[in-house]
Design a protein around this motif. Structure first.
Motif, PDB file in Angstrom:
ATOM      1  N   LEU A  15       0.832  -1.200   0.000  1.00  0.00           N
ATOM      2  CA  LEU A  15       0.000   0.000   0.000  1.00  0.00           C
ATOM      3  C   LEU A  15       0.868   1.252   0.000  1.00  0.00           C
ATOM      4  CD1 LEU A  15      -2.752   1.431   0.221  1.00  0.00           C
ATOM      5  CD2 LEU A  15      -2.572   1.181   2.720  1.00  0.00           C
ATOM      6  N   GLU A  16       1.970   1.213   0.718  1.00  0.00           N
ATOM      7  CA  GLU A  16       2.866   2.376   0.762  1.00  0.00           C
ATOM      8  C   GLU A  16       3.509   2.616  -0.607  1.00  0.00           C
ATOM      9  OE1 GLU A  16       3.999   2.137   5.511  1.00  0.00           O
ATOM     10  OE2 GLU A  16       5.285   1.158   4.034  1.00  0.00           O
ATOM     11  N   TYR A  17       3.833   1.559  -1.326  1.00  0.00           N
ATOM     12  CA  TYR A  17       4.343   1.745  -2.683  1.00  0.00           C
ATOM     13  C   TYR A  17       3.270   2.335  -3.595  1.00  0.00           C
ATOM     14  CZ  TYR A  17       8.917  -0.422  -2.208  1.00  0.00           C
ATOM     15  OH  TYR A  17      10.223  -0.684  -1.866  1.00  0.00           O
ATOM     16  N   TRP A  18       2.032   1.912  -3.396  1.00  0.00           N
ATOM     17  CA  TRP A  18       0.937   2.457  -4.197  1.00  0.00           C
ATOM     18  C   TRP A  18       0.756   3.948  -3.909  1.00  0.00           C
ATOM     19  CZ3 TRP A  18      -4.948   1.539  -3.236  1.00  0.00           C
ATOM     20  CH2 TRP A  18      -5.683   1.974  -4.345  1.00  0.00           C
ATOM     21  N   ILE A  19       0.794   4.309  -2.633  1.00  0.00           N
ATOM     22  CA  ILE A  19       0.628   5.719  -2.256  1.00  0.00           C
ATOM     23  C   ILE A  19       1.777   6.560  -2.809  1.00  0.00           C
ATOM     24  CG2 ILE A  19       0.585   7.325  -0.314  1.00  0.00           C
ATOM     25  CD1 ILE A  19      -0.832   5.132   1.300  1.00  0.00           C
ATOM     26  N   VAL A  20       3.006   6.072  -2.663  1.00  0.00           N
ATOM     27  CA  VAL A  20       4.153   6.805  -3.194  1.00  0.00           C
ATOM     28  C   VAL A  20       4.052   6.919  -4.716  1.00  0.00           C
ATOM     29  CG1 VAL A  20       6.653   6.706  -3.553  1.00  0.00           C
ATOM     30  CG2 VAL A  20       5.702   6.276  -1.286  1.00  0.00           C
ATOM     31  N   GLY A  21       3.614   5.843  -5.384  1.00  0.00           N
ATOM     32  CA  GLY A  21       3.435   5.896  -6.828  1.00  0.00           C
ATOM     33  C   GLY A  21       2.438   6.968  -7.235  1.00  0.00           C
ATOM     34  N   THR A  22       1.351   7.086  -6.494  1.00  0.00           N
ATOM     35  CA  THR A  22       0.350   8.119  -6.784  1.00  0.00           C
ATOM     36  C   THR A  22       0.924   9.510  -6.557  1.00  0.00           C
ATOM     37  OG1 THR A  22      -1.418   6.590  -6.118  1.00  0.00           O
ATOM     38  CG2 THR A  22      -1.964   8.927  -6.218  1.00  0.00           C
TER      39      THR A  22
END
Length: 540
Positions: A397-404
Motif C-alpha cells: 500500500l505504501e508503494y501504491w501511495i508513493v506511486g500516486t
C-alpha cells in the motif's frame, strides 16, 4: 567456440520476447509511419510547405531531423529516422546493462565466471548478442521501407544507419555497466546518453545552414557529437553515403575494447565509480517504512520530473512558432487534431499533444516505483522490512501511495513549467487553464499503469519488469501514433492514453477519464489486497 554458442543461445532465449517486441514493434511502426506520410503529405507541394516551415522556424528540426529534399524517401527519412534511432538506442543500452551489471548484482555473473567460461566470454556473448539484435532491427526496418515502395538502396542505407547507431549505444551501455555499481545507475546514465544524442542531433539541425530553396539543411557541429547525427549524414535516398557510419563504428570498437580491458582487471561486483557511502545515522525520513519507500524512489522522481518540466516548457513556449506553422501549412493542425482526436484550436492541440508526452513520462515514473518493489523483493531487502511489524498489505500500500504521489508531482511540475513558458504566448491568460486541465487529464491513465504494474507484481512477480515496460511502450505507441497512422479504432482504444480527456473549446469530456480512474484504483486495490497470502519470490 562451443562455450560462446551456449552463452549466446542463453541470451537469445532469455530475451526472445523482449527483443521481438522491440524489433518487430519498431519495424511495424516504421511501416505504418511511411504509409501515414504518403497519406498526409502525398503531394510534393505539401512536402515543400512543411520543409519551408520547419527550416524557417528551426525548432521543429529538434524533434524531426535534417531536411534533404522533397522526394518520398528523403522526406520520410527527415520525419522518422531520429525517432527510430532513439528506440534502437534504448533497446541496445537496456540489453547491454541487463546482461552485464544486472547479472553481477544478482550474483549470477560470479557463478558463470567460476566455470571454464571465465569472465571475458560472457561479455563477448553479450556483444555478439547486441550486434545481432541491431542487425535484425536494421534489416527489418529496411524491409518495411521496401514493402512501402521506397528505393531498396536507400532503404538499406537507412537500416544500416539504424544498426550502426544502435551498436554505438550498445557499446556505451556496456561501458556504463563498468562505471556504476548498480544496474539502475548504469541504465540511468545510458538513457541520459541516448537522449543527449537525440537532443545534440536536434540542436545541430536547428543551428545548421539552410539551402537557398529552403529544402535542405547542413547541420552544425553538435550533430557531429551524436551517433544519430552520423546516421543522418548518410543522406539515405539522396547521397546514400555509408562513410559517416565508420565514425560511430570506431567509437563502438574503442569502447568495447576498453570494456574488455576493464572487465579483465576489476573485481567482481566492483565499479569504476565507487558507491556513495551512507550516513552513520538515518534521518527522520527513514524512521518509518513509508519513509523508506519514499527515499528509495526519490532519484526516480527527480529524473522523470526533469523530463516533464522540459516538455511542459516546450508545450507553451513554442506557441508562437506553432501558430505560424499552422498558418503556413494547414497540414500541421490536421496532424495534431488527428493525434488527439479532437477539433481543438492549434494552441489547444499542441498543448494536448505535449502533455500526452508528459503523461507517458509520469506513467513511466509510476511503473518504476512498482518495479522498485519487485527489486526490493528480488534482492531480499523486502524480507528484512517484512520481518518487522510491517504487514505485507501495508508495505505494498505504501508503494501504491508513493506511486500516486510521484504521478501528481510530475504532472504538477509540468503544469508549472507550462505556465512559466506561457509568457511568450499571444494570450497567456487563456492558455494557463488549458495547461492545468491538460496536465490533470493524464492522471487517470497514469494510475492505470501503476495499478497494472502492482497487480502483475502481486500475481506474477517475475514478470513485473517486462510487462510494466512493454505495457507503457505499446500504449504510448497506440495512443500517440495510432490516430496519426490511422490504426483501427478498437486497437487505439486499447491504450489508456487514448482515453485521456482533451481540453478543447472550453468543454472537456471526462467520461473516459473517470473510467480509467476507476480501473486504476480497482487494480491498485486488488494488488494490495492480494498481498495478504502471497509468498515472497526472491531472485530474478
Amino acid at each position: 567456440m562451443t562455450r560462446l554458442v551456449v552463452l549466446l543461445r542463453q541470451r537469445i532465449r532469455r530475451d526472445r520476447l523482449q527483443l521481438a517486441l522491440w524489433i518487430v514493434g519498431t519495424a511495424l511502426l516504421a511501416y505504418a509511419s511511411i504509409t501515414a506520410v504518403y497519406d498526409t503529405y502525398g503531394e510534393e507541394q505539401d512536402r515543400r510547405e512543411i520543409l519551408g516551415v520547419a527550416i524557417a522556424t528551426r525548432t521543429i528540426l529538434v524533434f524531426r531531423g535534417t531536411p534533404n529534399g522533397v522526394d518520398d524517401g528523403a522526406f520520410a527519412f527527415f520525419l522518422l529516422f531520429a525517432w527510430l534511432a532513439l528506440m534502437g538506442g534504448l533497446m541496445s543500452t537496456f540489453l547491454a546493462v541487463r546482461h552485464t551489471r544486472a547479472e553481477e548484482e544478482q550474483g549470477r555473473a560470479e557463478s558463470i565466471a567460476a566455470t571454464p567460461a571465465g569472465r571475458i566470454l560472457p561479455t563477448t556473448a553479450t556483444v555478439v548478442h547486441g550486434v545481432l539484435a541491431n542487425v535484425a532491427l536494421g534489416l527489418l526496418i529496411a524491409l518495411a521501407l521496401i514493402a512501402n515502395g521506397l528505393d531498396a538502396t536507400g532503404s538499406f542505407v537507412w537500416g544500416a544507419a539504424i544498426m550502426v547507431s544502435g551498436i554505438a549505444f550498445l557499446a556505451f551501455g556496456l561501458f556504463a555497466a563498468q562505471l556504476f555499481r548498480t544496474s539502475r545507475g548504469a541504465n540511468g546514465i545510458s538513457v541520459a546518453f541516448v537522449l543527449a544524442a537525440y537532443l545534440l542531433r536536434g540542436i545541430g539541425d536547428a543551428a545548421g545552414t539552410p539551402s537557398d530553396d529552403l529544402l535542405q539543411v547542413t547541420p552544425a557541429w553538435p550533430s557531429w557529437l551524436s551517433p544519430i547525427g552520423y546516421g543522418q549524414f548518410t543522406g539515405a535516398f539522396v547521397e546514400n553515403d555509408l562513410t559517416p557510419l565508420l565514425i560511430p563504428l570506431a567509437f563502438a570498437a574503442a569502447l568495447i575494447a576498453l570494456v574488455f580491458g576493464l572487465q579483465a582487471v576489476r573485481d567482481q561486483g566492483a565499479s569504476l565509480i565507487a558507491g556513495r557511502a551512507g550516513r552513520a545515522t538515518a534521518g527522520p525520513v527513514l524512521s518509518s517504512s513509508f519513509g523508506l519507500v519514499w527515499r528509495l524512489n526519490t532519484s526516480i522522481l527527480l529524473s522523470w520530473t526533469a523530463g516533464a518540466v522540459a516538455t511542459g516548457l516546450l508545450a507553451t513556449s513554442l506557441s508562437s512558432v506553432v501558430d505560424q506553422a499552422a498558418t503556413d501549412a494547414p497540414q500541421v493542425l490536421e496532424t495534431l487534431r488527428r493525434a488527439i482526436g479532437s477539433e481543438a484550436s492549434i494552441e489547444e492541440a499542441f498543448v494536448a499533444v505535449f502533455y500526452g508526452i508528459v503523461g507517458v513520462l509520469a506513467a513511466c515514473c509510476a511503473i518504476q516505483v512498482g518495479i522498485r518493489a519487485r527489486q526490493e523483493e528480488a534482492h531480499g531487502t523486502a524480507e528484512l522490512v517484512l520481518g518487522t511489524p510491517v504487514p505485507r498489505v501495508r508495505w505494498l500500500l505504501e508503494y501504491w501511495i508513493v506511486g500516486t504521489i510521484v504521478i501528481v508531482i510530475v504532472l504538477a511540475a509540468a503544469a508549472l513549467a507550462g505556465i512559466a513558458g506561457a509568457g511568450s504566448a499571444s494570450d497567456p491568460e487563456s492558455l494557463i487553464p488549458n495547461v492545468f486541465e491538460a496536465a490533470a487529464a493524464q492522471l487517470p491513465a497514469c494510475l492505470v499503469f501503476l495499478g497494472l504494474t502492482l497487480l502483475v507484481f502481486a500475481f506474477l512477480p517475475r514478470a513485473t519488469i517486462p510487462v510494466g515496460w512493454t505495457a507503457v511502450g505499446v500504449a504510448a505507441i497506440l495512443g500517440t501514433w495510432g490516430p496519426i497512422l490511422q490504426f483501427p479504432e478498437w486497437l487505439v482504444d486499447l491504450s489508456p492514453f487514448a482515453h485521456s480527456p482533451v481540453p478543447a473549446g472550453g468543454e472537456t469530456d471526462w467520461t473516459g477519464g473517470f473510467w480509467m480512474l476507476a480501473i486504476g484504483l480497482a487494480a491498485g486495490a486488488a494488488a494490495v489486497w492480494s498481498m495478504r497470502r502471497r509468498e515472497l519470490a526472491s531472485g530474478g
